[in-house]
Scaffold this active site. Structure first.
Site, mmCIF file in Angstrom:
data_model
loop_
_atom_site.group_PDB
_atom_site.id
_atom_site.type_symbol
_atom_site.label_atom_id
_atom_site.label_comp_id
_atom_site.label_asym_id
_atom_site.label_seq_id
_atom_site.Cartn_x
_atom_site.Cartn_y
_atom_site.Cartn_z
ATOM 1 N N ASP A 21 0.866 -1.211 0.005
ATOM 2 C CA ASP A 21 0.032 0.118 -0.070
ATOM 3 C C ASP A 21 1.041 1.275 -0.069
ATOM 4 O O ASP A 21 2.029 1.176 0.493
ATOM 5 C CB ASP A 21 -0.948 -0.191 1.279
ATOM 6 C CG ASP A 21 -1.714 1.220 1.462
ATOM 7 O OD1 ASP A 21 -2.608 1.609 0.529
ATOM 8 O OD2 ASP A 21 -1.502 1.804 2.307
ATOM 9 N N ASP A 175 -1.685 -0.589 5.882
ATOM 10 C CA ASP A 175 -2.126 0.168 7.200
ATOM 11 C C ASP A 175 -3.612 0.049 7.570
ATOM 12 O O ASP A 175 -3.807 0.864 8.668
ATOM 13 C CB ASP A 175 -1.640 1.451 7.433
ATOM 14 C CG ASP A 175 -2.261 2.430 6.509
ATOM 15 O OD1 ASP A 175 -2.453 2.145 5.042
ATOM 16 O OD2 ASP A 175 -2.849 3.229 6.911
#
Length: 220
Positions: A21, A175
């Site tokens: 990500d 996250d």
């Protein structure tokens, strides 16, 4: 004082392929993302919203945020807000964005091949990685171009295909709960970072295989 979560954490094996990500994982970009959203909202009759509220939507498609704020808007009105956001976000030049500590060192030290798996579009992702000196660590750059965004697994599956990988050989690092859910649905191992924008309890609901407080733990 040593953090027990770090010292007691199981060792993370090396993987052949890594999927990352971007926002909240490699880059601390919340001020630019949320700032651009606030600029968009200034032209509407939106109720007051806080930085913390907006930060909770990072990693999801903007339609999720704007549907929450403007439940009566048509899709055409939503699309106009999204278009305005994208223009304003790029115009900010990522002036308030920075690379998290240890990210470059971790990417340099890790073996294996790497791709992004982000809600950003691929061209924007590539530009951001180039601007912050990270592009050289990636063998493939994958954004959500015309495919469902996380928590759907599509962007991860596209990254896997771009790398020519097998899901069982991949680790998805992110996250947010959306990252963890998408990873589970794509059939890859998952690693949750604690320093980003996601709610740890919500991430834990998807039983990440690993947790890190610093990306350098992946290469230690």
């Amino acid at each position: 004082m040593n953090d027990a979560r770090v010292t007691s954490a199981p060792a993370i094996p090396r993987f052949r392929f890594y999927l990352f990500d971007i926002d909240g994982t490699l880059l601390d970009s919340a001020r630019d993302i949320c700032g651009a959203v606030q600029q968009v909202l200034e032209s509407t009759d939106c109720r007051p919203v806080t930085f913390e509220f907006l930060k909770g939507f990072i990693g999801l498609h903007l339609i999720e945020l704007f549907s929450d704020l403007f439940p009566s808007y048509t899709r055409e009105q939503m699309d106009a807000l999204i278009t305005a956001y994208r223009s304003l976000y790029l115009a900010r030049g990522h002036a308030n964005t920075s690379v998290y500590p240890g990210v470059a060192e971790a990417l340099a030290a890790l073996g294996g091949r790497k791709s992004t798996a982000t809600t950003k579009g691929t061209p924007t992702t590539r530009q951001v990685l180039e601007q912050f000196g990270l592009i050289q660590y990636f063998d493939h750059v994958q954004g959500s171009d015309g495919i469902p965004c996380k928590p759907a697994p599509d962007v991860i599956l596209a990254a896997i295909a771009g790398l020519g990988a097998d899901p069982k050989d991949c680790l998805m690092v992110g996250d947010s709960p959306a990252d963890m859910e998408a990873g589970r649905r794509a059939g890859v191992k998952t690693c949750a970072v604690r320093y980003g924008y996601g709610d740890a309890a919500k991430m834990a609901a998807f039983a990440p295989d690993y947790w890190v407080d610093d990306l350098r733990q992946l290469a230690s």
